[in-house]
Write a protein that holds these residues in place. Sequence first.
Motif, PDB file in Angstrom:
ATOM      1  N   GLY A  58       0.785  -1.218   0.000  1.00 26.90           N
ATOM      2  CA  GLY A  58       0.000   0.000   0.000  1.00 26.90           C
ATOM      3  C   GLY A  58       0.818   1.269   0.000  1.00 26.90           C
ATOM      4  O   GLY A  58       0.269   2.370   0.091  1.00 26.90           O
ATOM      5  N   HIS A  59       2.128   1.145  -0.096  1.00 22.49           N
ATOM      6  CA  HIS A  59       3.033   2.284  -0.083  1.00 22.49           C
ATOM      7  C   HIS A  59       3.938   2.233  -1.312  1.00 22.49           C
ATOM      8  O   HIS A  59       4.282   1.143  -1.787  1.00 22.49           O
ATOM      9  CB  HIS A  59       3.881   2.281   1.186  1.00 22.49           C
ATOM     10  CG  HIS A  59       3.106   2.529   2.434  1.00 22.49           C
ATOM     11  ND1 HIS A  59       2.227   1.602   2.958  1.00 22.49           N
ATOM     12  CD2 HIS A  59       3.063   3.604   3.262  1.00 22.49           C
ATOM     13  CE1 HIS A  59       1.687   2.100   4.063  1.00 22.49           C
ATOM     14  NE2 HIS A  59       2.182   3.313   4.267  1.00 22.49           N
ATOM     15  N   ALA A  64      -1.693  -2.826  -2.151  1.00 20.10           N
ATOM     16  CA  ALA A  64      -2.081  -2.872  -0.744  1.00 20.10           C
ATOM     17  C   ALA A  64      -2.318  -4.285  -0.230  1.00 20.10           C
ATOM     18  O   ALA A  64      -1.817  -4.668   0.818  1.00 20.10           O
ATOM     19  CB  ALA A  64      -3.324  -2.016  -0.521  1.00 20.10           C
ATOM     20  N   ARG A 140     -10.068  10.153   6.971  1.00 24.37           N
ATOM     21  CA  ARG A 140     -11.019   9.665   5.968  1.00 24.37           C
ATOM     22  C   ARG A 140     -11.825  10.813   5.359  1.00 24.37           C
ATOM     23  O   ARG A 140     -12.238  10.749   4.205  1.00 24.37           O
ATOM     24  CB  ARG A 140     -11.942   8.619   6.589  1.00 24.37           C
ATOM     25  CG  ARG A 140     -11.258   7.272   6.819  1.00 24.37           C
ATOM     26  CD  ARG A 140     -12.244   6.190   7.200  1.00 24.37           C
ATOM     27  NE  ARG A 140     -11.692   4.861   6.988  1.00 24.37           N
ATOM     28  CZ  ARG A 140     -11.208   4.079   7.949  1.00 24.37           C
ATOM     29  NH1 ARG A 140     -11.191   4.503   9.207  1.00 24.37           N
ATOM     30  NH2 ARG A 140     -10.724   2.873   7.656  1.00 24.37           N
ATOM     31  N   GLY A 143      -8.717  13.123   3.555  1.00 29.01           N
ATOM     32  CA  GLY A 143      -7.835  12.380   2.661  1.00 29.01           C
ATOM     33  C   GLY A 143      -6.370  12.686   2.875  1.00 29.01           C
ATOM     34  O   GLY A 143      -5.931  13.005   3.987  1.00 29.01           O
ATOM     35  N   THR A 144      -5.603  12.638   1.805  1.00 27.95           N
ATOM     36  CA  THR A 144      -4.151  12.785   1.922  1.00 27.95           C
ATOM     37  C   THR A 144      -3.741  14.190   2.361  1.00 27.95           C
ATOM     38  O   THR A 144      -2.609  14.369   2.821  1.00 27.95           O
ATOM     39  CB  THR A 144      -3.450  12.426   0.600  1.00 27.95           C
ATOM     40  OG1 THR A 144      -3.992  13.239  -0.452  1.00 27.95           O
ATOM     41  CG2 THR A 144      -3.650  10.957   0.262  1.00 27.95           C
ATOM     42  N   SER A 174      -0.609   8.753  -2.359  1.00 22.92           N
ATOM     43  CA  SER A 174      -1.072   7.618  -1.556  1.00 22.92           C
ATOM     44  C   SER A 174      -2.590   7.523  -1.566  1.00 22.92           C
ATOM     45  O   SER A 174      -3.301   8.457  -1.935  1.00 22.92           O
ATOM     46  CB  SER A 174      -0.564   7.753  -0.116  1.00 22.92           C
ATOM     47  OG  SER A 174       0.855   7.801  -0.075  1.00 22.92           O
ATOM     48  N   ASP A 175      -3.082   6.379  -1.115  1.00 20.58           N
ATOM     49  CA  ASP A 175      -4.519   6.128  -0.979  1.00 20.58           C
ATOM     50  C   ASP A 175      -4.895   6.366   0.482  1.00 20.58           C
ATOM     51  O   ASP A 175      -4.417   5.666   1.379  1.00 20.58           O
ATOM     52  CB  ASP A 175      -4.818   4.692  -1.397  1.00 20.58           C
ATOM     53  CG  ASP A 175      -6.298   4.351  -1.367  1.00 20.58           C
ATOM     54  OD1 ASP A 175      -7.020   4.861  -0.503  1.00 20.58           O
ATOM     55  OD2 ASP A 175      -6.726   3.536  -2.213  1.00 20.58           O
ATOM     56  N   ALA A 176      -5.739   7.355   0.734  1.00 18.89           N
ATOM     57  CA  ALA A 176      -6.081   7.710   2.106  1.00 18.89           C
ATOM     58  C   ALA A 176      -6.741   6.562   2.856  1.00 18.89           C
ATOM     59  O   ALA A 176      -6.527   6.387   4.063  1.00 18.89           O
ATOM     60  CB  ALA A 176      -6.996   8.940   2.114  1.00 18.89           C
ATOM     61  N   GLU A 177      -7.545   5.765   2.167  1.00 18.24           N
ATOM     62  CA  GLU A 177      -8.195   4.640   2.835  1.00 18.24           C
ATOM     63  C   GLU A 177      -7.174   3.590   3.256  1.00 18.24           C
ATOM     64  O   GLU A 177      -7.274   2.996   4.336  1.00 18.24           O
ATOM     65  CB  GLU A 177      -9.255   4.018   1.938  1.00 18.24           C
ATOM     66  CG  GLU A 177     -10.002   2.845   2.563  1.00 18.24           C
ATOM     67  CD  GLU A 177     -10.697   3.182   3.877  1.00 18.24           C
ATOM     68  OE1 GLU A 177     -10.856   2.264   4.714  1.00 18.24           O
ATOM     69  OE2 GLU A 177     -11.095   4.356   4.085  1.00 18.24           O
ATOM     70  N   VAL A 178      -6.165   3.366   2.427  1.00 15.18           N
ATOM     71  CA  VAL A 178      -5.092   2.443   2.793  1.00 15.18           C
ATOM     72  C   VAL A 178      -4.349   2.961   4.013  1.00 15.18           C
ATOM     73  O   VAL A 178      -4.035   2.198   4.950  1.00 15.18           O
ATOM     74  CB  VAL A 178      -4.124   2.245   1.608  1.00 15.18           C
ATOM     75  CG1 VAL A 178      -2.835   1.566   2.058  1.00 15.18           C
ATOM     76  CG2 VAL A 178      -4.789   1.422   0.515  1.00 15.18           C
ATOM     77  N   ARG A 181      -6.450   2.324   7.055  1.00 15.39           N
ATOM     78  CA  ARG A 181      -6.435   0.910   7.420  1.00 15.39           C
ATOM     79  C   ARG A 181      -5.131   0.527   8.115  1.00 15.39           C
ATOM     80  O   ARG A 181      -5.123  -0.271   9.066  1.00 15.39           O
ATOM     81  CB  ARG A 181      -6.642   0.041   6.176  1.00 15.39           C
ATOM     82  CG  ARG A 181      -8.060   0.058   5.614  1.00 15.39           C
ATOM     83  CD  ARG A 181      -8.110  -0.632   4.257  1.00 15.39           C
ATOM     84  NE  ARG A 181      -7.573  -1.990   4.322  1.00 15.39           N
ATOM     85  CZ  ARG A 181      -7.116  -2.664   3.256  1.00 15.39           C
ATOM     86  NH1 ARG A 181      -7.129  -2.110   2.062  1.00 15.39           N
ATOM     87  NH2 ARG A 181      -6.665  -3.885   3.416  1.00 15.39           N
TER      88      ARG A 181
END
Length: 263
Positions: A58-59, A64, A140, A143-144, A174-178, A181
């Motif tokens: 996820g990075h 992810a 969430r 976000g980023t 990056s993916d904020a949801e990842v 999590r």
Amino acid sequence: MVIAPGDGMKAEELMSITESIECPALLLVHGWGGDGGEWEPHRRLWAGRTVLAPDLPGHGRAPAGPDLSPRAMATGLADFLVRRDTGPVVAVGHSMGGQVVTALAVEHPHLVRALVVLDPAYGATAAELRRLSTEQQALRAAGTAWAACFIEGSFGPAMPPAARTRHAEVIAGSDAEVLARCREALYLSPDAFGPRPAARRYLARRPHPVLAVYSNEPAAAWERTADSPTGSRTVVWPDCGHYLHEERPADLVALIDGWTAGW
């Protein structure tokens, strides 16, 4: 690989090659919202050593996957090391990476020779855990952008401008949801060992010497109360921010080399 003195090499060349073979490989593991590229200064300083700096799930460029817990990430790193036949490594982890390399040492001890944790993401107090729930909602929602502000607030005054810029670029992609999590897996999930009571139990299972480097004395003092194998050491760099490895790369390399000298 076997090198004999009669292979046409000068004595000093043979000695240099032999030393590099005997030195354990270094596994450098980044923290939350980072990637393996932040270890490039350390790669240059450790020229001649085997240095591995992968992206965690996820990075960076790594997908992810369904499980973003430190234990799952450690299992992925174990497979990574076995495929490369590295032998036992000196596993170095910053922040979230400190949890991941700790899990690697506990769950896959045959792959680790020594453990180095840099402001590791464990030992959270009750107050910090209460704040995390609110932060998760903000992450969430924003976000980023929230993640970028959070990371920037963790920089110390000696953080190089190029590293600041690079972190901003990495987190923007990056993916904020990842990211959310990952934080949940670090601290809030039922099997997380980020909170102090769970961390104390989990750290007691560490089978290898641990070098812990902190940017603040209270966290270091708590680390000193944990059960640690013989040869462990805790150091404080109070002049640093959270990204102490990027603020003082040469000092970190010297510290690790000195601590592992003669092994």
